[in-house]
Design a protein around this motif. Structure first.
Motif, PDB file in Angstrom:
ATOM      1  N   LEU A  25       4.901  12.115  -0.609  1.00 21.61           N
ATOM      2  CA  LEU A  25       4.149  11.126   0.158  1.00 21.61           C
ATOM      3  C   LEU A  25       2.879  10.716  -0.565  1.00 21.61           C
ATOM      4  O   LEU A  25       2.140  11.553  -1.059  1.00 21.61           O
ATOM      5  CB  LEU A  25       3.780  11.696   1.530  1.00 21.61           C
ATOM      6  CG  LEU A  25       4.941  12.211   2.377  1.00 21.61           C
ATOM      7  CD1 LEU A  25       4.413  12.807   3.677  1.00 21.61           C
ATOM      8  CD2 LEU A  25       5.947  11.114   2.655  1.00 21.61           C
ATOM      9  N   ASP A  26       2.645   9.408  -0.613  1.00 19.73           N
ATOM     10  CA  ASP A  26       1.373   8.881  -1.093  1.00 19.73           C
ATOM     11  C   ASP A  26       1.076   7.580  -0.346  1.00 19.73           C
ATOM     12  O   ASP A  26       1.830   7.191   0.546  1.00 19.73           O
ATOM     13  CB  ASP A  26       1.376   8.687  -2.614  1.00 19.73           C
ATOM     14  CG  ASP A  26       2.399   7.670  -3.095  1.00 19.73           C
ATOM     15  OD1 ASP A  26       2.737   6.738  -2.342  1.00 19.73           O
ATOM     16  OD2 ASP A  26       2.857   7.799  -4.229  1.00 19.73           O
ATOM     17  N   GLU A  27      -0.010   6.931  -0.709  1.00 19.86           N
ATOM     18  CA  GLU A  27      -0.448   5.708  -0.019  1.00 19.86           C
ATOM     19  C   GLU A  27       0.640   4.640   0.030  1.00 19.86           C
ATOM     20  O   GLU A  27       0.742   3.898   0.993  1.00 19.86           O
ATOM     21  CB  GLU A  27      -1.666   5.115  -0.739  1.00 19.86           C
ATOM     22  CG  GLU A  27      -2.903   5.979  -0.690  1.00 19.86           C
ATOM     23  CD  GLU A  27      -3.628   5.901   0.635  1.00 19.86           C
ATOM     24  OE1 GLU A  27      -3.616   4.841   1.279  1.00 19.86           O
ATOM     25  OE2 GLU A  27      -4.213   6.919   1.023  1.00 19.86           O
ATOM     26  N   ALA A  28       1.440   4.542  -1.024  1.00 22.28           N
ATOM     27  CA  ALA A  28       2.417   3.462  -1.152  1.00 22.28           C
ATOM     28  C   ALA A  28       3.807   3.819  -0.637  1.00 22.28           C
ATOM     29  O   ALA A  28       4.716   2.995  -0.687  1.00 22.28           O
ATOM     30  CB  ALA A  28       2.503   3.019  -2.609  1.00 22.28           C
ATOM     31  N   THR A  29       3.992   5.033  -0.125  1.00 18.21           N
ATOM     32  CA  THR A  29       5.301   5.428   0.395  1.00 18.21           C
ATOM     33  C   THR A  29       5.670   4.530   1.568  1.00 18.21           C
ATOM     34  O   THR A  29       4.898   4.384   2.515  1.00 18.21           O
ATOM     35  CB  THR A  29       5.284   6.898   0.866  1.00 18.21           C
ATOM     36  OG1 THR A  29       4.900   7.735  -0.232  1.00 18.21           O
ATOM     37  CG2 THR A  29       6.644   7.331   1.371  1.00 18.21           C
ATOM     38  N   THR A  30       6.856   3.916   1.495  1.00 16.20           N
ATOM     39  CA  THR A  30       7.294   3.036   2.582  1.00 16.20           C
ATOM     40  C   THR A  30       8.210   3.798   3.540  1.00 16.20           C
ATOM     41  O   THR A  30       8.949   4.690   3.128  1.00 16.20           O
ATOM     42  CB  THR A  30       8.042   1.805   2.040  1.00 16.20           C
ATOM     43  OG1 THR A  30       9.211   2.246   1.343  1.00 16.20           O
ATOM     44  CG2 THR A  30       7.160   0.970   1.127  1.00 16.20           C
ATOM     45  N   PHE A  31       8.134   3.386   4.802  1.00 20.69           N
ATOM     46  CA  PHE A  31       8.942   4.050   5.829  1.00 20.69           C
ATOM     47  C   PHE A  31      10.412   3.651   5.709  1.00 20.69           C
ATOM     48  O   PHE A  31      11.293   4.506   5.743  1.00 20.69           O
ATOM     49  CB  PHE A  31       8.400   3.722   7.225  1.00 20.69           C
ATOM     50  CG  PHE A  31       6.993   4.204   7.413  1.00 20.69           C
ATOM     51  CD1 PHE A  31       6.700   5.550   7.551  1.00 20.69           C
ATOM     52  CD2 PHE A  31       5.924   3.310   7.411  1.00 20.69           C
ATOM     53  CE1 PHE A  31       5.406   6.008   7.697  1.00 20.69           C
ATOM     54  CE2 PHE A  31       4.621   3.751   7.567  1.00 20.69           C
ATOM     55  CZ  PHE A  31       4.360   5.102   7.707  1.00 20.69           C
ATOM     56  N   ALA A  32      10.672   2.357   5.543  1.00 20.43           N
ATOM     57  CA  ALA A  32      12.061   1.883   5.481  1.00 20.43           C
ATOM     58  C   ALA A  32      12.693   2.161   4.116  1.00 20.43           C
ATOM     59  O   ALA A  32      13.810   2.666   4.039  1.00 20.43           O
ATOM     60  CB  ALA A  32      12.114   0.389   5.794  1.00 20.43           C
TER      61      ALA A  32
END
Length: 80
Positions: A25-32
């Motif tokens: 996980l980081d700032e740019a991790t997307t959910f979809a």
């Protein structure tokens, strides 16, 4: 530790039970895209975040939030 970092860490803790593939996980991790969540998982997660921070995330806001960083910013805005 900044307030934003603390919020990010709390969000990461909420993601953990839903992160079946162990995606980093980081700032740019997307959910979809990165986490590959379906709409039901998103709804369960949103409810957990709302409970954790005692906020209400509208459907319009949910539609605009794609990354963990965007969610952290939204939580800060809603708590202000």
């Amino acid at each position: 530790m900044t307030d934003r970092q603390q919020i990010f860490d709390q969000i990461a803790q909420q993601i953990a039970p839903f992160n079946k593939k162990g995606v980093p996980l980081d700032e740019a991790t997307t959910f979809a895209g990165d986490l590959e969540w379906d709409s039901l998982t998103v709804m369960d997660f949103v409810a957990a975040v709302e409970d954790e921070f005692d906020i209400l995330i509208t459907m319009n806001m949910q539609a605009e939030i794609e990354t963990i960083g965007q969610l952290a910013d939204a939580v800060i805005k809603l708590k202000a």
